[in-house]
Design an enzyme around this catalytic site. Structure first.
Site, mmCIF file in Angstrom:
data_model
loop_
_atom_site.group_PDB
_atom_site.id
_atom_site.type_symbol
_atom_site.label_atom_id
_atom_site.label_comp_id
_atom_site.label_asym_id
_atom_site.label_seq_id
_atom_site.Cartn_x
_atom_site.Cartn_y
_atom_site.Cartn_z
ATOM 1 N N SER A 197 0.889 -1.179 0.094
ATOM 2 C CA SER A 197 -0.056 -0.035 -0.011
ATOM 3 C C SER A 197 0.822 1.275 -0.059
ATOM 4 C CB SER A 197 -0.998 0.050 1.168
ATOM 5 O OG SER A 197 -1.868 0.888 1.055
ATOM 6 N N ASP A 325 -9.773 -3.442 -5.978
ATOM 7 C CA ASP A 325 -9.416 -2.846 -4.918
ATOM 8 C C ASP A 325 -10.105 -1.378 -4.564
ATOM 9 O OD1 ASP A 325 -7.699 -1.506 -2.939
ATOM 10 O OD2 ASP A 325 -5.877 -1.890 -3.880
ATOM 11 N N HIS A 354 -8.289 -4.843 -1.090
ATOM 12 C CA HIS A 354 -7.069 -4.176 -1.160
ATOM 13 C C HIS A 354 -6.295 -5.075 0.447
ATOM 14 C CE1 HIS A 354 -4.296 -0.643 -0.269
ATOM 15 N NE2 HIS A 354 -4.461 -0.900 0.977
#
Length: 425
Positions: A197, A325, A354
């Site tokens: 991320s 996502d 995610h």
């Protein structure tokens, strides 16, 4: 007899409706959720190496049958990993940076040979070494005999913030110091790095901006669930209702992190205003962008975005993204750009959310798709027992050098051309 029983049961109104629903969902699952991942990379040595040596890329990804929705994958993955993967006993090292700041490096070297390769892991927005998705990767690497060091950003991992500076997605100065320190600590080991991320944004910017340095220290890299276009990522996470709930949770985590930093109470920043932020963008506008000298939060997001930097990366980089996502819409994933890149491959699964990527009827094991792909990639690139990856890297280096020469020649030609200003220009 069985056919007559089936006809009898399906003629019952409620059971007929239930049977039809199950059949419909099963067909939807097979047609829309179960797919072989896209592998976006130019046809060359890196893509050839990946398709030959990474089994997960050749197989369909079967997301958990009863949990294919993106937000459900995101939340359930976090919950299940937290239940399954125990607390990891790292060896902690405190690294003092050039400006006096400190970061915690958490090492796991058990079951590793003396010359075993090492992977530097960068957590997400407010993550640290005990975050469940980090432990998933640590466990996968250690199970293959690779040592791991988790780089906890300033103010995270339970250490006190020593200077009035936290971290941001566009700044990779701290990472550069960490990479050099790890190289000096394990000088005879091959190094890899992975970012998840926001950690993927930091790593991606390091690979692009410090391309030559990164190539000197790192053999291979991987990023997972990175928000490729930060503007579109923020717009996506603020969509009502479920996405915005996830976004508010992360904004709250940012505020809690800042609240713990006693050093800011001695400065003139408006803590009450910052801590009242409800979205990530509000927090970045009030705090992050100002702290790192940006005139506007959009300038910060422009600087952090990776979609226009892939051609500057010279370390073989494998990326994993999910088409659903909630932090990054499919249209923002730079698939076409990756198809022109020799060193970057983007793997896109149809489902996964995610940092989710749950698979199997009951995804309770430690070894999930995300961890398996991670382990397969680094096991092959860092151990490289047959020397195939080293040979691939040499071919890629030649391609990159030719690209640099071509780019330099084009820039020199453009600079030497006279500029013609017409009266109407």
């Amino acid at each position: 007899m069985l056919y007559d029983l089936y006809c009898y049961i399906t003629n019952l109104p409620r059971l007929h409706l239930l049977a039809s629903s199950v059949i419909f969902y099963f067909l939807y699952y097979l047609l829309q959720a179960v797919k072989r991942p896209i592998v976006a990379c130019s046809d060359g040595p890196f893509k050839k190496f990946l398709l030959k040596n990474i089994p997960a890329l050749e197989m369909k990804f079967w997301p958990t049958f009863w949990c294919v929705e993106s937000r459900a994958q995101t939340v359930l993955a976090s919950f299940l990993r937290a239940q399954v993967i125990p607390h990891i006993n790292y060896r902690r090292e405190i690294l003092t940076l050039k400006d006096g700041g400190e970061v915690a490096l958490d090492w796991l070297e058990e079951n590793c040979a003396e010359g075993a390769p090492c992977i530097i892991i960068l957590p997400g927005l407010t993550g640290e070494s005990q975050a469940e998705y980090i432990k998933c990767l640590v466990w996968s690497a250690n199970n293959e005999g690779m040592r791991v060091v988790v780089f906890n950003n300033r103010g995270l991992g339970g250490i006190e913030l020593k200077t009035p500076r936290l971290y941001c997605a566009a700044n990779c100065e701290d990472l550069s110091e960490v990479v050099k320190h790890v190289r000096n600590t394990v000088p005879h080991c091959k190094l890899g790095a992975t970012g998840i991320s926001m950690g993927g944004l930091i790593l991606g910017n390091y690979l692009a901006r410090s391309s030559e340095e990164a190539r000197t220290y790192l053999q291979a890299a991987k990023i997972i669930s990175v928000p490729w276009d930060v503007h579109k990522g923020n717009a996506s996470i603020e969509k009502p209702i479920l996405n915005s709930l996830l976004g508010r949770h992360l904004a709250g985590s940012l505020c809690r992190t800042l609240r713990k930093c006693e050093i800011y109470k001695k400065t003139d920043i408006d803590m009450d205003r910052i801590l009242s932020c409800k979205t990530i963008k509000e927090f970045d506008a009030e705090f992050t962008s100002k702290q790192f000298g940006y005139a506007h939060v959009d300038d910060y997001y422009d600087d952090a975005t990776l979609i226009n930097k892939l051609d500057k990366i010279s370390v073989p980089l494998l990326c994993l993204s999910a088409a659903d996502d909630p932090f990054q819409p499919l249209e923002a994933i730079p698939i076409k750009a990756a198809e022109k890149c020799s060193h970057v491959a983007i793997v896109v699964t149809a489902r996964g959310g995610h940092i989710g990527f749950l698979e199997g009827m009951w995804p309770s094991t430690k070894d999930q798709y995300m961890g398996r792909l991670f382990a397969e990639f680094f096991k092959k690139t860092l151990f490289d027992k047959d020397g195939e990856f080293e040979s691939t890297t040499k071919e890629l280096q030649k391609i990159y050098e030719e690209y640099e020469v071509l780019t330099s020649s084009t820039e020199s030609l453009n600079a030497s051309m006279p500029v013609n200003f017409s009266e109407n220009s």
